[in-house]
Design an enzyme around this catalytic site. Structure first.
Site, mmCIF file in Angstrom:
data_model
loop_
_atom_site.group_PDB
_atom_site.id
_atom_site.type_symbol
_atom_site.label_atom_id
_atom_site.label_comp_id
_atom_site.label_asym_id
_atom_site.label_seq_id
_atom_site.Cartn_x
_atom_site.Cartn_y
_atom_site.Cartn_z
ATOM 1 N N TYR A 164 0.797 -1.488 -0.249
ATOM 2 C CA TYR A 164 -0.131 -0.071 0.130
ATOM 3 C C TYR A 164 0.918 1.195 0.283
ATOM 4 O O TYR A 164 0.240 2.602 -0.645
ATOM 5 C CB TYR A 164 -0.737 0.177 1.149
ATOM 6 C CG TYR A 164 -1.816 1.213 1.133
ATOM 7 C CD1 TYR A 164 -3.202 1.440 0.334
ATOM 8 C CD2 TYR A 164 -1.931 2.247 2.431
ATOM 9 C CE1 TYR A 164 -3.942 1.932 0.457
ATOM 10 C CE2 TYR A 164 -3.529 3.192 1.884
ATOM 11 C CZ TYR A 164 -4.059 3.171 1.081
ATOM 12 O OH TYR A 164 -4.678 4.589 1.503
ATOM 13 N N THR B 72 -9.761 8.773 7.804
ATOM 14 C CA THR B 72 -10.894 9.218 7.851
ATOM 15 C C THR B 72 -12.365 8.233 8.315
ATOM 16 O O THR B 72 -11.471 7.039 8.333
ATOM 17 C CB THR B 72 -10.948 9.305 6.577
ATOM 18 O OG1 THR B 72 -10.194 10.098 5.593
ATOM 19 C CG2 THR B 72 -12.817 10.145 6.068
#
Length: 317
Positions: free
Chosen positions: A143, A173
């Site tokens: 990632y 988030t």
């Protein structure tokens, strides 16, 4: 105006697609549903200005658009460890395909990068000119390095071809439509609190995160796309309200009224000890900063998880 949202059946992408539709845009969501969920966009499927392409962006041909938000990628540790090769490919080949679409159409392009490009940072808070402290071959590298490559590729399209591309480094988030099984701290803690299971804390709980509510994030992404003169800009989007993992656990227990215990596990490898954005650039370039408090956002998120857990219980009964 036609807007493409890759990864639009995911958590942030589905909120972005919904927001764009509400403002009158034609929206095309491209998602292979590897980690996205059809349930996130099912309420949009009958909309006359909405189109869903169930497809991997790494195989996409030219797709005419006026603006492209590239959010496609597994984003949680559970997701990208389950699909590490796909994570690398969507952030490399998938980014290339969509940049080629932007170049052919003259579209603006926003690449959704991540705070993970800073790795386990040695500088706090993290500003956009910090190069990071990343393990290039560790368990999170598919990632981290995928996003770093995607950023590099995006910048070369700006320099070589004049593509009007911008990069959003998205910090943690949260909000409704998070996958309850994706392993991230907020859904993990909320689901366990609501079901009475122990909340697992890795390490001593003093590691920090700064959590941004999804409506604030969507507003930031749209401003980054809509502001003129920002080609090649890299902007942190996140909430600088830094909290420890232990504080988050205690807040969620209080808001849910849960008596679930806390249990401690060994630290996870390559887990950042501190994470907090410097958002001065977002304030200056976009006039953006978060407005939803952690308690307000967490209350809405808990309400969402109560509802989906309740509906799951009813279906299973």
């Amino acid at each position: 105006m036609r807007v493409v949202v890759s990864g639009g059946a995911g958590f942030i992408g589905s909120h972005l697609a919904e927001d764009l539709l509400a403002d009158g845009f034609e929206v095309i969501v491209v998602d292979n549903l590897l980690t996205g969920r059809r349930d996130n966009i099912v309420h949009l499927l009958g909309h006359p200005r909405f189109r869903f392409l169930e497809q991997d962006v790494a195989t996409i041909e030219l797709l005419p658009a006026d603006a492209i938000f590239h959010l496609a990628s597994p984003a949680s540790p559970v997701g990208y460890r389950r699909h590490p090769i796909e994570t690398l490919l969507v952030n490399s080949i998938g980014t290339l395909r969509l940049l080629e679409c932007a170049r052919a159409s003259g579209a603006r392009f926003v690449f959704a990068s991540t705070s993970e490009v800073y790795g386990d940072p040695l500088v706090h808070p993290q500003s956009e000119d910090y190069y990071g402290n990343v393990n290039p071959v560790g368990p999170r590298s598919c990632y981290d390095e995928g996003k770093r490559f995607g950023e590099a590729l995006t910048m070369e399209f700006v320099r070589e071809y004049g593509v009007d591309a911008r990069i959003a480094r998205i910090f943690n988030t949260y909000g409704p439509r998070m996958d309850p099984d994706d392993g991230r701290v907020v859904p993990n803690f909320i689901v366990r609190a609501l079901t009475g299971e122990p909340l697992e804390i890795y390490g001593d709980g003093m590691q920090t995160r700064a959590l941004c509510y999804v409506s604030d994030m969507v507003r930031g992404l749209r401003l980054l796309m809509e502001r003129d003169g920002l080609a090649g800009s890299i902007v942190n989007l996140g909430n600088p309200d830094e909290r420890t993992i232990l504080e988050l656990a205690q807040l969620i227990l209080r808001l849910t009224g849960s008596k679930a215990p806390l249990i401690y596990r060994p630290p996870r490898p390559d887990d950042p000890t501190r994470r907090c954005p410097d958002i001065r650039r977002a304030r200056e370039l976009l006039g953006w900063e978060p407005v939803v408090s952690l308690e307000e956002g967490m209350t809405e998120t808990i309400r969402y998880f109560r509802r989906i857990l309740s509906s799951t219980t009813v279906r299973d009964a």
